[in-house]
Design a protein around this motif. Structure first.
Motif, short mmCIF file in Angstrom:
data_model
loop_
_atom_site.label_atom_id
_atom_site.label_comp_id
_atom_site.label_asym_id
_atom_site.label_seq_id
_atom_site.Cartn_x
_atom_site.Cartn_y
_atom_site.Cartn_z
N THR A 135 0.83 -1.21 0.00
CA THR A 135 0.00 0.00 0.00
C THR A 135 0.86 1.27 0.00
N ILE A 136 1.98 1.24 0.73
CA ILE A 136 2.89 2.41 0.72
C ILE A 136 3.41 2.63 -0.69
N LEU A 137 3.84 1.52 -1.32
CA LEU A 137 4.43 1.59 -2.66
C LEU A 137 3.43 2.14 -3.68
N ILE A 138 2.18 1.70 -3.57
CA ILE A 138 1.18 2.10 -4.56
C ILE A 138 0.51 3.42 -4.19
N LEU A 143 1.34 6.94 -6.55
CA LEU A 143 0.31 7.95 -6.85
C LEU A 143 0.83 9.37 -6.62
N THR A 144 1.65 9.55 -5.57
CA THR A 144 2.23 10.88 -5.32
C THR A 144 3.21 11.25 -6.44
N LEU A 145 4.03 10.27 -6.86
CA LEU A 145 4.96 10.52 -7.96
C LEU A 145 4.19 10.84 -9.25
N PHE A 146 3.07 10.16 -9.45
CA PHE A 146 2.26 10.40 -10.65
C PHE A 146 1.72 11.84 -10.66
N ALA A 147 1.14 12.26 -9.52
CA ALA A 147 0.65 13.64 -9.41
C ALA A 147 1.80 14.63 -9.55
N GLY A 148 2.94 14.31 -8.91
CA GLY A 148 4.11 15.17 -9.00
C GLY A 148 4.67 15.23 -10.41
N TRP A 161 8.02 10.39 -17.85
CA TRP A 161 9.17 9.62 -17.34
C TRP A 161 10.29 10.54 -16.86
N LEU A 162 10.50 11.62 -17.60
CA LEU A 162 11.56 12.56 -17.22
C LEU A 162 11.14 13.38 -16.01
N SER A 163 9.85 13.75 -15.95
CA SER A 163 9.34 14.52 -14.81
C SER A 163 9.49 13.75 -13.51
N LEU A 385 6.05 1.79 -11.42
CA LEU A 385 4.60 1.79 -11.16
C LEU A 385 3.95 3.08 -11.67
N THR A 386 4.66 4.19 -11.48
CA THR A 386 4.15 5.49 -11.94
C THR A 386 3.98 5.51 -13.45
#
Length: 527
Positions: A135-138, A143-148, A161-163, A385-386
């Motif tokens: 759950t931490i990983l996902i 999800l935080t990396l995706f939003a970021g 990918w670069l972001s 995952l992101t």
């Protein structure tokens, strides 16, 4: 329409760099000059939190950069229907206050895995450790990396990918430079700043759109409906009514990061009042985070990507320099979440799995080495995952968040509801729900989101979450009924017979909140 990057000025980037350098400087000061003092005081908050601190901490943990970007996005496309994820939450925060909190505090535990260990034994705690890492990983990292990644991509005009790599590099730099301690110590200030920014965005945006009545009349009528008809493509009412509770129980009642402040309450009463305060604060979410998206729909109706709604409002309505400050605070808050998640991942694996199961005689040097390896591996897995999440088609940022969380929630909701509410629940049943349930939930999510995303027979993802919960609950019940050890095991569980009852003030405040929330639902469903 021009992209976000084209509206940024050199002063914005200068403000970002200066802000981050100041944070690193504060981090250096905290790490080396104030180290002894801060280390001694950092963990002394145990069982000393009052209702105000608890309420603000729970709300602050729930409100972050990901929430700002995602909520504005869904507000832009569908109106206040996403307000259900803020306002419907009062039911489950109430459940935490009157059902779960008395049992957690009675058991005298610091963590929820510890509670499950006392309830069912070490094997359940071990499985929960693996589940927690997933759950931490996902939910916290990917999800935080995706939003970021979306945010950094908008700011620098880079591919996902670069972001994501840029964001991870910034997080790594902060870790090495000691700046993350500064982020941790300035989190409250940064959160208040983000909330103030959202409030200003709402006020300025509403004024620019012609006032409240103009905003109300300038969007489709169903933008103001919390519950939509069954044929609605985005969020039909049944999906929300049945599906959100599965996520709500998991997030508000069993997630360590949300419950932590209640566990540190001075008393049960303060914990229950703090949870109530969180319920009142959640009312603000619609005005602060969703309304800016609706206003953006009025002012800038030709956005190609709704996920750009928040930064579009920031770059068009705020002067140069202030836009840079908003970007800097968003990036710093994202970095803080990423680092905290990586640290939690490393801690859970190292202390709950490596030291207890793999190498019980590990030296301090080995423990530190393993911790660093896990952090590195976790970062790489989170990036992969992101990128996988970025390949999901047909859903905006908010939908992706809710879909992913909906597929994580069922096992924990089943285990905690059975473990807390039914004395006969056995270790075998709990372990089955956690292990088999995780495989079924996440497996279904992978098939739904990646393998057959276009299959027309799929129900709404929130309904899928509900169906998985029901299947796991029925199977867990069957195992308990047929488990020959059920009676003998039930004699050794935590005793919940003499629990303290909520006092009069607690009941009055909760009844008032329930009346207000029912009023909101009646008002926002008459269109």
């Amino acid at each position: 329409m021009e992209n976000i990057y084209s509206f940024l000025k050199p002063i914005d980037f200068i403000v970002v760099v200066v802000y981050l350098i100041i944070l690193v400087g504060i981090g250096y000061w905290v790490s080396f000059i104030k180290k002894r003092e801060t280390d001694e005081n950092l963990f002394l908050a145990g069982h000393s939190l009052g209702w105000g601190s608890i309420g603000l901490t729970m709300w602050g943990t729930n409100v972050g950069p990901s929430m700002l970007i995602a909520s504005a996005s869904i507000g832009y496309t569908t109106g206040i229907v996403a307000g259900n994820f803020a306002w419907y939450a009062f039911v489950f925060i109430f459940l935490l206050a009157v059902v779960f909190a008395p049992r957690y505090l009675h058991a005298k535990v610091l963590t929820l895995p510890e509670f499950m260990g006392k309830r069912f034994g070490q094997s359940t705690r071990n499985i929960l450790a693996w589940y927690t890492m997933i759950t931490i990983l996902i939910s916290w990292l990917a999800l935080t990396l995706f939003a970021g990644g979306i945010l950094v991509g908008q700011i620098l005009n880079l591919p996902m990918w670069l972001s994501v790599i840029v964001l991870v590099v910034i997080a790594a730099f902060f870790t090495i430079a000691g700046g993350l301690k500064a982020v941790a110590y300035t989190n409250v200030f940064q959160m208040l700043l983000l909330i103030a920014v959202s409030l200003i965005l709402t006020v300025v945006g509403v004024q620019k759109a012609g006032g409240l009545m103009a905003v109300y009349e300038s969007v489709p009528a169903d933008y103001w409906n919390l519950l939509r008809p069954m044929n609605d493509a985005s969020y039909p009412w049944l999906a929300i009514v049945l599906g959100y509770p599965i996520m709500g129980v998991w997030f508000w009642c069993t997630d360590q990061s949300m419950v932590q402040s209640v566990l540190g309450a001075k008393s049960l009463k303060q914990g229950q009042l703090g949870a109530n305060f969180t319920g009142w604060l959640k009312i603000l979410d619609v005005a602060l985070f969703i309304i800016p998206g609706i206003v953006c729909f009025i002012l800038f109706p030709d956005l190609q990507d709704p996920d750009e709604a928040y930064m579009t409002m920031v770059t068009r309505l705020f002067p140069a320099g202030m836009t840079g400050l908003v970007m800097a605070v968003l990036i710093a808050a994202l970095v803080s979440t990423i680092d905290s998640a990586l640290n939690s991942l490393s801690t859970v694996f190292t202390m709950d799995i490596y030291v207890k199961k793999i190498r019980t005689d590990a030296t301090q040097k080995q423990i530190i080495t393993i911790g660093r390896i896990v952090t590195l591996v976790g970062a790489v897995l989170a990036i992969l995952l992101t990128l996988a999440i970025d390949s999901i088609k047909g859903l905006n940022l908010f939908d992706i968040f809710q879909a992913v969380l909906g597929f994580i929630a069922p096992p924990m909701s089943v285990v905690f509801l059975f473990g807390v509410l039914w004395k006969r629940t056995t270790k075998k049943a709990a372990n089955f729900a956690l292990s088999f349930g995780t495989v079924i939930s996440i497996g279904t999510g992978i098939v739904y989101l990646f393998v057959f995303p276009d299959w027309e027979m799929w129900p709404h993802f929130l309904l899928l979450s509900f169906f998985i919960f029901v299947i796991l609950a029925v199977l867990t019940w069957v195992i308990v009924i047929f488990d020959k050890n059920a009676i003998s095991e039930s004699e050794n569980v935590l005793e919940f017979t003499n629990l303290a009852k909520p006092d009069r003030k607690v009941w009055i405040l909760w009844i008032l909140l329930i009346i207000v929330m029912v009023g909101f639902y009646l008002f926002f469903n008459g269109h």
